[in-house]
Design a protein around this motif. Sequence first.
Motif, PDB file in Angstrom:
ATOM      1  N   UNK A  95      14.060  75.406  30.155  1.00  0.00           N
ATOM      2  CA  UNK A  95      15.451  75.761  29.879  1.00  0.00           C
ATOM      3  C   UNK A  95      15.470  77.049  29.059  1.00  0.00           C
ATOM      4  N   UNK A  96      16.329  77.991  29.466  1.00  0.00           N
ATOM      5  CA  UNK A  96      16.409  79.265  28.756  1.00  0.00           C
ATOM      6  C   UNK A  96      17.603  79.284  27.805  1.00  0.00           C
ATOM      7  N   UNK A  97      17.419  79.959  26.681  1.00  0.00           N
ATOM      8  CA  UNK A  97      18.501  80.151  25.714  1.00  0.00           C
ATOM      9  C   UNK A  97      18.397  81.557  25.151  1.00  0.00           C
ATOM     10  N   UNK A  98      19.534  82.090  24.734  1.00  0.00           N
ATOM     11  CA  UNK A  98      19.589  83.447  24.212  1.00  0.00           C
ATOM     12  C   UNK A  98      20.163  83.427  22.803  1.00  0.00           C
ATOM     13  N   UNK A  99      19.506  84.150  21.891  1.00  0.00           N
ATOM     14  CA  UNK A  99      19.950  84.237  20.506  1.00  0.00           C
ATOM     15  C   UNK A  99      19.884  85.673  20.025  1.00  0.00           C
ATOM     16  N   UNK A 100      20.784  86.005  19.109  1.00  0.00           N
ATOM     17  CA  UNK A 100      20.691  87.268  18.403  1.00  0.00           C
ATOM     18  C   UNK A 100      20.341  86.936  16.959  1.00  0.00           C
ATOM     19  N   UNK A 101      19.354  87.635  16.405  1.00  0.00           N
ATOM     20  CA  UNK A 101      18.956  87.407  15.022  1.00  0.00           C
ATOM     21  C   UNK A 101      19.892  88.205  14.117  1.00  0.00           C
ATOM     22  N   UNK A 102      20.603  87.486  13.245  1.00  0.00           N
ATOM     23  CA  UNK A 102      21.618  88.084  12.392  1.00  0.00           C
ATOM     24  C   UNK A 102      21.411  87.644  10.939  1.00  0.00           C
ATOM     25  N   UNK A 103      22.224  88.179  10.039  1.00  0.00           N
ATOM     26  CA  UNK A 103      22.171  87.790   8.636  1.00  0.00           C
ATOM     27  C   UNK A 103      22.611  86.351   8.434  1.00  0.00           C
ATOM     28  N   UNK A 111      27.024  79.615  19.038  1.00  0.00           N
ATOM     29  CA  UNK A 111      27.429  80.830  19.741  1.00  0.00           C
ATOM     30  C   UNK A 111      26.280  81.820  19.891  1.00  0.00           C
ATOM     31  N   UNK A 112      25.057  81.373  19.612  1.00  0.00           N
ATOM     32  CA  UNK A 112      23.885  82.201  19.850  1.00  0.00           C
ATOM     33  C   UNK A 112      23.520  83.156  18.726  1.00  0.00           C
TER      34      UNK A 112
END
Length: 152
Positions: A95-103, A111-112
Amino acid sequence: MTFAGYTRLQEELKHLKVIERPAVIKAIAEAREHGDLSENAEYHAARERQSFIEGRVMELEDKISRAEVIDVSKLTGNAVKFGATIRLADEDTDEESTYQIVGADESDIKNGFLSITSPLARALIGKHVGDNVEVTTPGGSKSYEIVEIAFR
């Protein structure tokens, strides 16, 4: 923090100062008109709300004043770093998932948006496409493969 996160904090601060603060002051004034303040639940609730608002205003002003804003669109590279958007494949389920690394103040896993302080983000920092990452989470140990790294 990212520019989007910085903007959200500014908008919340403006909302508290322009809308919430005047509304609670009005509510306190109306509650005072009802007489005895010692047994006035409306008054005590409004004062408690005012205390919360003032505390949040101070917190937001502090965060905004100390914020280091990073324009993610100007970042490049092939290694995972702050601001990167990463597509991961779970090695057990594919299973694929997408994340943005944020503060930390911007994180919202549903919401990723993955906090830089999270175990997964810390395990991903410095890795490249094709690397495997093993991370221990509260739900147990998970293995991921980095499929894509982008800066948007």
